[in-house]
Scaffold this motif. Structure first.
Motif, PDB file in Angstrom:
ATOM      1  N   HIS A 108      41.447  68.210  41.818  1.00  0.00           N
ATOM      2  CA  HIS A 108      42.663  68.890  42.255  1.00  0.00           C
ATOM      3  C   HIS A 108      42.498  69.532  43.625  1.00  0.00           C
ATOM      4  O   HIS A 108      43.412  69.497  44.447  1.00  0.00           O
ATOM      5  N   ALA A 109      41.341  70.115  43.870  1.00  0.00           N
ATOM      6  CA  ALA A 109      41.141  70.860  45.115  1.00  0.00           C
ATOM      7  C   ALA A 109      40.903  69.941  46.308  1.00  0.00           C
ATOM      8  O   ALA A 109      41.266  70.286  47.441  1.00  0.00           O
ATOM      9  N   PHE A 110      40.305  68.762  46.076  1.00  0.00           N
ATOM     10  CA  PHE A 110      39.946  67.894  47.193  1.00  0.00           C
ATOM     11  C   PHE A 110      40.672  66.544  47.142  1.00  0.00           C
ATOM     12  O   PHE A 110      41.476  66.231  48.021  1.00  0.00           O
ATOM     13  N   TYR A 111      40.388  65.753  46.113  1.00  0.00           N
ATOM     14  CA  TYR A 111      40.898  64.382  46.099  1.00  0.00           C
ATOM     15  C   TYR A 111      42.415  64.321  45.966  1.00  0.00           C
ATOM     16  O   TYR A 111      43.066  63.448  46.533  1.00  0.00           O
ATOM     17  N   GLU A 112      43.003  65.221  45.158  1.00  0.00           N
ATOM     18  CA  GLU A 112      44.449  65.207  44.952  1.00  0.00           C
ATOM     19  C   GLU A 112      45.175  66.204  45.847  1.00  0.00           C
ATOM     20  O   GLU A 112      46.398  66.313  45.763  1.00  0.00           O
ATOM     21  N   ASN A 113      44.448  66.877  46.699  1.00  0.00           N
ATOM     22  CA  ASN A 113      45.056  67.865  47.585  1.00  0.00           C
ATOM     23  C   ASN A 113      45.674  67.150  48.785  1.00  0.00           C
ATOM     24  O   ASN A 113      44.978  66.445  49.532  1.00  0.00           O
ATOM     25  N   PRO A 114      46.965  67.267  49.019  1.00  0.00           N
ATOM     26  CA  PRO A 114      47.603  66.565  50.145  1.00  0.00           C
ATOM     27  C   PRO A 114      47.070  67.013  51.506  1.00  0.00           C
ATOM     28  O   PRO A 114      47.197  66.273  52.487  1.00  0.00           O
ATOM     29  N   ASP A 115      46.474  68.197  51.557  1.00  0.00           N
ATOM     30  CA  ASP A 115      45.920  68.654  52.836  1.00  0.00           C
ATOM     31  C   ASP A 115      44.741  67.804  53.287  1.00  0.00           C
ATOM     32  O   ASP A 115      44.401  67.772  54.475  1.00  0.00           O
ATOM     33  N   PHE A 116      44.082  67.109  52.339  1.00  0.00           N
ATOM     34  CA  PHE A 116      42.914  66.303  52.672  1.00  0.00           C
ATOM     35  C   PHE A 116      43.227  64.806  52.721  1.00  0.00           C
ATOM     36  O   PHE A 116      42.319  63.982  52.709  1.00  0.00           O
ATOM     37  N   ARG A 117      44.513  64.462  52.777  1.00  0.00           N
ATOM     38  CA  ARG A 117      44.872  63.067  52.988  1.00  0.00           C
ATOM     39  C   ARG A 117      44.478  62.642  54.405  1.00  0.00           C
ATOM     40  O   ARG A 117      44.421  63.462  55.322  1.00  0.00           O
ATOM     41  N   LEU A 118      44.187  61.355  54.559  1.00  0.00           N
ATOM     42  CA  LEU A 118      43.856  60.833  55.883  1.00  0.00           C
ATOM     43  C   LEU A 118      45.064  60.987  56.787  1.00  0.00           C
ATOM     44  O   LEU A 118      46.122  60.394  56.545  1.00  0.00           O
ATOM     45  N   GLN A 119      44.918  61.792  57.826  1.00  0.00           N
ATOM     46  CA  GLN A 119      46.027  62.085  58.718  1.00  0.00           C
ATOM     47  C   GLN A 119      45.837  61.505  60.120  1.00  0.00           C
ATOM     48  O   GLN A 119      46.811  61.239  60.824  1.00  0.00           O
ATOM     49  N   GLU A 146      42.543  51.267  67.097  1.00  0.00           N
ATOM     50  CA  GLU A 146      42.736  51.840  65.768  1.00  0.00           C
ATOM     51  C   GLU A 146      43.286  50.810  64.781  1.00  0.00           C
ATOM     52  O   GLU A 146      42.855  50.741  63.622  1.00  0.00           O
ATOM     53  N   ALA A 147      44.239  49.988  65.234  1.00  0.00           N
ATOM     54  CA  ALA A 147      44.804  48.980  64.339  1.00  0.00           C
ATOM     55  C   ALA A 147      43.748  47.953  63.938  1.00  0.00           C
ATOM     56  O   ALA A 147      43.651  47.561  62.771  1.00  0.00           O
ATOM     57  N   GLY A 148      42.942  47.531  64.909  1.00  0.00           N
ATOM     58  CA  GLY A 148      41.874  46.594  64.585  1.00  0.00           C
ATOM     59  C   GLY A 148      40.828  47.206  63.678  1.00  0.00           C
ATOM     60  O   GLY A 148      40.260  46.521  62.818  1.00  0.00           O
ATOM     61  N   LEU A 149      40.581  48.500  63.851  1.00  0.00           N
ATOM     62  CA  LEU A 149      39.619  49.200  62.995  1.00  0.00           C
ATOM     63  C   LEU A 149      40.101  49.238  61.547  1.00  0.00           C
ATOM     64  O   LEU A 149      39.341  48.960  60.618  1.00  0.00           O
ATOM     65  N   VAL A 150      41.373  49.582  61.346  1.00  0.00           N
ATOM     66  CA  VAL A 150      41.931  49.643  59.994  1.00  0.00           C
ATOM     67  C   VAL A 150      41.855  48.277  59.328  1.00  0.00           C
ATOM     68  O   VAL A 150      41.514  48.151  58.145  1.00  0.00           O
ATOM     69  N   GLU A 151      42.157  47.227  60.106  1.00  0.00           N
ATOM     70  CA  GLU A 151      42.137  45.877  59.539  1.00  0.00           C
ATOM     71  C   GLU A 151      40.708  45.420  59.237  1.00  0.00           C
ATOM     72  O   GLU A 151      40.440  44.858  58.165  1.00  0.00           O
ATOM     73  N   ALA A 152      39.789  45.662  60.181  1.00  0.00           N
ATOM     74  CA  ALA A 152      38.414  45.186  59.996  1.00  0.00           C
ATOM     75  C   ALA A 152      37.710  45.916  58.855  1.00  0.00           C
ATOM     76  O   ALA A 152      36.961  45.301  58.091  1.00  0.00           O
ATOM     77  N   ALA A 153      37.937  47.225  58.742  1.00  0.00           N
ATOM     78  CA  ALA A 153      37.252  48.018  57.718  1.00  0.00           C
ATOM     79  C   ALA A 153      38.063  48.163  56.435  1.00  0.00           C
ATOM     80  O   ALA A 153      37.589  48.793  55.487  1.00  0.00           O
ATOM     81  N   LYS A 154      39.289  47.606  56.415  1.00  0.00           N
ATOM     82  CA  LYS A 154      40.157  47.675  55.228  1.00  0.00           C
ATOM     83  C   LYS A 154      40.344  49.126  54.763  1.00  0.00           C
ATOM     84  O   LYS A 154      40.094  49.487  53.604  1.00  0.00           O
ATOM     85  N   ILE A 155      40.789  49.967  55.688  1.00  0.00           N
ATOM     86  CA  ILE A 155      40.983  51.387  55.409  1.00  0.00           C
ATOM     87  C   ILE A 155      42.357  51.612  54.785  1.00  0.00           C
ATOM     88  O   ILE A 155      43.376  51.145  55.312  1.00  0.00           O
ATOM     89  N   ASP A 156      42.386  52.314  53.646  1.00  0.00           N
ATOM     90  CA  ASP A 156      43.634  52.679  52.987  1.00  0.00           C
ATOM     91  C   ASP A 156      44.178  53.946  53.654  1.00  0.00           C
ATOM     92  O   ASP A 156      43.614  55.038  53.490  1.00  0.00           O
ATOM     93  N   LEU A 157      45.257  53.803  54.403  1.00  0.00           N
ATOM     94  CA  LEU A 157      45.798  54.933  55.164  1.00  0.00           C
ATOM     95  C   LEU A 157      46.421  56.002  54.275  1.00  0.00           C
ATOM     96  O   LEU A 157      46.677  57.108  54.743  1.00  0.00           O
ATOM     97  N   SER A 158      46.670  55.682  53.000  1.00  0.00           N
ATOM     98  CA  SER A 158      47.242  56.678  52.089  1.00  0.00           C
ATOM     99  C   SER A 158      46.182  57.388  51.257  1.00  0.00           C
ATOM    100  O   SER A 158      46.519  58.237  50.417  1.00  0.00           O
ATOM    101  N   ALA A 159      44.925  57.054  51.478  1.00  0.00           N
ATOM    102  CA  ALA A 159      43.855  57.605  50.647  1.00  0.00           C
ATOM    103  C   ALA A 159      43.475  59.011  51.093  1.00  0.00           C
ATOM    104  O   ALA A 159      43.766  59.446  52.211  1.00  0.00           O
ATOM    105  N   SER A 160      42.808  59.721  50.173  1.00  0.00           N
ATOM    106  CA  SER A 160      42.222  61.007  50.530  1.00  0.00           C
ATOM    107  C   SER A 160      41.010  60.761  51.417  1.00  0.00           C
ATOM    108  O   SER A 160      40.356  59.715  51.340  1.00  0.00           O
ATOM    109  N   LEU A 161      40.723  61.722  52.262  1.00  0.00           N
ATOM    110  CA  LEU A 161      39.559  61.593  53.131  1.00  0.00           C
ATOM    111  C   LEU A 161      38.276  61.459  52.323  1.00  0.00           C
ATOM    112  O   LEU A 161      37.321  60.802  52.751  1.00  0.00           O
ATOM    113  N   PHE A 162      38.272  62.043  51.105  1.00  0.00           N
ATOM    114  CA  PHE A 162      37.077  61.993  50.265  1.00  0.00           C
ATOM    115  C   PHE A 162      36.971  60.672  49.502  1.00  0.00           C
ATOM    116  O   PHE A 162      35.916  60.362  48.948  1.00  0.00           O
ATOM    117  N   ASP A 163      38.073  59.914  49.460  1.00  0.00           N
ATOM    118  CA  ASP A 163      38.017  58.595  48.829  1.00  0.00           C
ATOM    119  C   ASP A 163      37.384  57.553  49.744  1.00  0.00           C
ATOM    120  O   ASP A 163      37.001  56.483  49.279  1.00  0.00           O
TER     121      ASP A 163
END
Length: 327
Positions: free
Chosen positions: A62-73, A85-102
């Motif tokens: 609740h404090a970290f993973y589900e906390n909206p303050d720690f979403r990837l911004q 940045e676009a090539g980085l997201v594609e190459a590393a398959k980064i989920d832009l909606s994920a928590s920073l801790f995910d």
């Protein structure tokens, strides 16, 4: 006297055996109860620990993973000529909606380090919501051409480059402007040493061509602007072609002297307004030179005497040989 002494110990022994036989089931029962109490205590402690662990885990969720303050911004990527940045997201398959801790920063770092055009990379989390990425791009030294291996001579995105460490990689579109003026190194096809993106080129020819490029750069930092291509033509010599078409033959060594002579010849040709066709820089004296004439010789015409253009070219060749011999 003897009978009394022996009968008393026997009576005491029989009484002890009887007492043990009578008391054993009771003792066993109490032992069982004590054991069960111990099991109950352990179970209670385990339940309490499990409950606390679950509570802590839910609290972290609740404090970290589900906390909206720690979403990837935001993604903080250092400026570089190989990936955005676009090539980085594609190459590393980064989920832009994920928590920073995910986001597994170790896995992201490993993925980026496997890209041939990147020399090294590091990914870090910066709370509350920034992914910091630092990459060190490869610095190209030359284009690689090997027609027999399916690598035609081309200066375009996707063509093969080689960095100073001999690592081959495909030219990213973002790096084309910086690499378009680099010389081309032509290598022969080798089944033993294939040219593969992301791996070091093992062909000995590359080492000889690199040595000539370095000697040219040490003598003239602008050499990449006038060197078109380099290739090894046999076991003892290299062929350097300039942007204006001069074909210069070098040995596998003694490049400093040979580059000095080539530059002297090119400067003399520029001063006298003519062009060098070929020059063999391996001999220390009597350097073989041909000079390109301004006008082509007439076709299918038999002449007994040289043309004026041929005479001028021959005279310039002799003047240039004299200049190089003096040097």
């Amino acid at each position: 006297m003897m009978k009394r002494q022996t009968s008393k110990p026997r009576r005491r022994a029989r009484s002890k055996v009887l007492e043990v036989r009578v008391m054993s089931p009771r003792i066993a029962w109490f032992s069982f109860l004590r054991m069960m109490m111990g099991v109950v205590k352990i179970a209670c402690i385990a339940a309490v620990v499990t409950g606390l662990g679950y509570g802590v885990w839910r609290g972290i969720q609740h404090a970290f993973y589900e906390n909206p303050d720690f979403r990837l911004q935001a993604i903080d990527l250092n400026p570089n000529p190989v990936i955005d940045e676009a090539g980085l997201v594609e190459a590393a398959k980064i989920d832009l909606s994920a928590s920073l801790f995910d986001l597994n920063v170790d896995r992201l770092t490993e993925t980026l380090n496997q890209l041939p055009e990147i020399s090294s990379a590091k990914v870090e989390r910066h709370l509350p919501g920034t992914l910091v990425v630092r990459v060190v791009p490869r610095t190209p030294q030359a284009w690689i051409s090997s027609p027999e291996a399916g690598l035609p001579e081309a200066r375009e995105a996707g063509a093969m480059l080689v960095d100073r460490d001999g690592i081959a990689y495909r030219c990213p579109a973002r790096q084309l402007d910086k690499a378009v003026h680099l010389p081309v190194i032509e290598l022969s096809h080798s089944a033993e040493f294939p040219i593969t993106a992301g791996q070091k080129i093992r062909q000995p020819e590359l080492k000889h061509c690199f040595h000539l490029l370095k000697s040219a750069a040490d003598f003239d930092p602008e050499s990449i602007q006038w060197i078109e291509s380099i290739r090894q033509i046999n076991a003892w010599s290299l062929l350097l072609v300039t942007r204006d078409g001069t074909r210069a033959t070098f040995g596998l060594g003694d490049h400093e002297r040979q580059i000095h002579r080539l530059r002297a010849a090119m400067e003399h040709a520029a001063e006298k307004s003519y062009a060098i066709g070929t020059i063999n820089l391996i001999p220390r004296r009597n350097v073989p030179i041909t000079v390109r004439s301004e006008a082509p010789a007439p076709r299918a015409v038999q002449v007994s005497e040289p043309t004026d253009a041929e005479l001028r070219a021959d005279r310039r060749s002799r003047d240039l040989q004299n200049l190089l011999n003096r040097n």
